[in-house]
Design a protein around this motif. Structure first.
Motif: not given
Ligand code: NAD
Length: 392
Positions: A304-306, A310-311, A325-326, A329-332
Motif C-alpha cells: 500500500s502507498p499509504i 506514513y514514512a 522506511e519502518q 514511520r516509528d520515529a514519526g
C-alpha cells in the motif's frame, strides 16, 4: 485520480490584518450578526476592537455570545429570536465553537427549517439548497481550520452525540486569519488546538480521499507544527504563533477536501459524551491510530502507498529520513507521543472514560464520516482494541 477542491472565497492572512475587518464587513452590507465566545476575547479587548472597527464604517451589529461548544438546542433557540433580524452578514470571531455556530446560523437564516432537517448521522441529512448569509470567519485559536471548512460540528445535548452539518454553503466567504489574535491563548488551549491541527494534517494525508492539492499544504503544515507548537506553548513566541495559525488554516483546507480518519472518528464520539477538548481527544488517539493503521496495512496490504506516506509524515516531523522506511514511520509515532508528553496532554481516564465504556464509543464512532475515510476498515473488536491501548 478524482477529487474536488473547495476553500473559502477569500483568505486574508497576516499579523495585524484584523484591522481590515471594518472595510471587509462594509463590503457585504450595513447590518452584521456578530457571534463571539463568552469571556476570553472580551477580556483581551478583541471584541471591543471589532465593535470599534464596525462602528467606524457604520456597520450596525447585534451580538450572540456562544457559551461553549455548539449546542443544537441553543442554536435552535437563537434562531427563533433571529427570525426577523435581517442581517446582511455574519461575523464569527472566536475558536472553532464560535465559527461553527456562526456557520449554522448563517445557513439556517436563508434555508429555514431546523438543524436536524439537515444534519448528518443524527438528522435527516437533507441538502441545504440556498447560499448562507455571507460569513466572515475570524479564528482566535490555531487548531480547527473551521474558517475554511464546509462543515459545522454540533452536539445534540439530548443524546450526547456530536455530528456535522455539511454543505458547500457552509464555506465562509472570507477567512480572516490574524495570528496576533491567538497571542492571548493560554498554554493548555495552545496545546489542545495545536494538536487538533496536527491530527487534521496527518489524517487527510493517509485518508481514502487523499489528493495532490492538499498533500502540498499538508507537508508545509506538518513541518510548521513540528518546529513551532512547543515554542507557541512554552513561549507564546510570535513567529511560532504565525506558524501555528497558518498550519491550522492548511489543516482546515486539508480536512475539508480530503476527509479525516479514525482518530477523528473516535474523538467526535468522545466529545459528545465527555467534557474532553476536541484536540486532546484527537491527540490521545493519534499515535494509537497511526500504529494500528500501519500494522494492519503491513499485514493485509504490504504494498500500500499509504505505508510510504506514513514514512513521509515521520520525515516531516523529525526533519530527516532514517535508514529504513519502518524506522522513519516509528520515529514519526514516537515524535507524536513525546509531543503529547511535553504538552502535558492528560489521559482519557482523566475525563472519566472507563474500559466498560469502550464498546459503545467504538460502535458510535464506526458510523462517523471520518471513520469511513480511514485507510483501513476496522472491525468492532479492532476499534475497541485501539481505544483500549489509548486508555492505557
Ligand atoms: P473553542 O472554540 O471551544 O475554544 C476553546 C476555549 O478557548 C474557549 O474557552 C474560548 O473562549 C477560548 N479562546 C478562544 N480564543 C481565545 C484567545 N484568543 N485567547 C484566549 N482564549 C481563547 O476551541 P476550538 O478547539 O477552537 O474549537 C473546538 C470546536 O471546533 C469543537 O466543537 C470541534 O468539534 C470543532 N471543530 C470544527 C471543525 C470544522 O471543520 N468545522 C474542525 C475541527 C474542530
Amino acid at each position: 485520480m478524482n477529487f474536488d477542491f473547495a476553500i473559502a472565497n477569500l483568505i486574508i492572512f497576516g499579523p495585524g490584518r484584523f484591522r481590515e475587518i471594518g472595510d471587509i464587513a462594509q463590503s457585504f452590507g450595513k447590518r452584521a450578526l456578530v457571534v463571539t465566545g463568552k469571556r476570553a476575547l472580551s477580556e483581551a479587548g478583541i471584541v471591543d476592537n471589532l465593535k470599534q472597527n464596525l462602528e467606524a464604517k457604520k456597520v450596525e451589529f447585534l451580538q450572540f455570545v456562544v457559551p461553549g461548544e455548539p449546542d443544537l438546542n441553543l442554536i435552535e433557540q437563537k434562531m427563533v429570536k433571529l427570525a426577523n433580524a435581517d442581517c446582511d452578514l455574519v461575523i464569527g470571531l472566536g475558536g472553532g465553537s464560535v465559527i461553527d455556530t456562526a456557520k449554522a446560523i448563517g445557513v439556517l437564516l436563508t434555508n429555514g427549517g431546523n438543524l436536524l432537517d439537515y444534519m448528518e448521522v443524527i438528522g435527516k441529512g437533507q441538502p441545504l439548497t440556498k447560499p448562507a448569509v455571507p460569513l466572515i470567519a475570524i479564528p482566535t485559536t490555531a487548531g480547527t481550520g473551521s474558517e475554511t471548512t464546509r462543515n459545522a460540528v454540533i452536539k445534540d445535548p439530548n443524546t450526547g452525540v456530536k455530528a456535522s452539518l455539511r454543505s458547500q454553503y457552509l464555506l465562509p466567504r472570507v477567512a480572516l486569519v490574524d495570528p496576533e489574535l491567538t497571542y492571548s491563548l493560554p498554554p493548555e488551549i495552545t496545546a489542545s488546538t495545536g494538536l487538533d491541527a496536527l491530527t487534521q494534517l496527518i489524517e487527510p494525508y493517509i485518508s481514502k480521499r487523499a489528493q495532490p492539492f492538499t498533500a502540498a499544504l499538508i507537508q508545509d503544515g506538518i513541518q510548521r507544527v513540528a518546529r513551532s507548537l512547543i515554542k507557541a506553548y512554552e513561549q507564546g513566541d510570535s513567529i511560532a504563533r504565525e506558524d501555528m495559525a497558518l498550519a491550522s488554516l492548511e489543516s482546515g483546507i486539508a480536512l475539508a477536501n480530503s476527509g479525516l480518519g479514525a482518530a477523528h472518528g473516535f474523538s467526535g464520539s468522545l466529545g459528545g459524551k465527555y467534557s474532553i477538548p476536541h484536540g486532546i481527544a484527537c491527540a490521545c488517539l493519534l499515535p494509537h491510530v497511526m500504529e494500528a493503521n500501519i500494522r494492519s496495512l503491513q499485514t493485509k496490504e504490504p504494498t500500500s502507498p499509504i505505508l510510504d506516506r506514513y514514512a513521509k509524515i515521520g520525515e516531516w516531523l523529525i526533519g530527516k529520513r532514517l535508514e529504513t522506511e519502518q524506522d522513519t514511520r516509528d520515529a514519526g509515532i514516537k515524535f507524536v507521543r513525546e509531543l503529547c508528553l511535553r504538552l502535558k496532554v492528560p489521559s482519557l481516564r482523566d475525563f472519566g472514560l472507563k474500559l466498560e465504556d469502550l464498546p459503545e464509543i467504538a460502535n458510535q464512532s464506526a458510523k462517523s464520516s471520518s471513520m469511513r475515510a480511514n485507510p483501513v476498515s476496522f472491525s468492532q473488536d479492532e476499534l475497541v482494541g485501539i481505544l483500549t491501548s489509548a486508555l492505557g
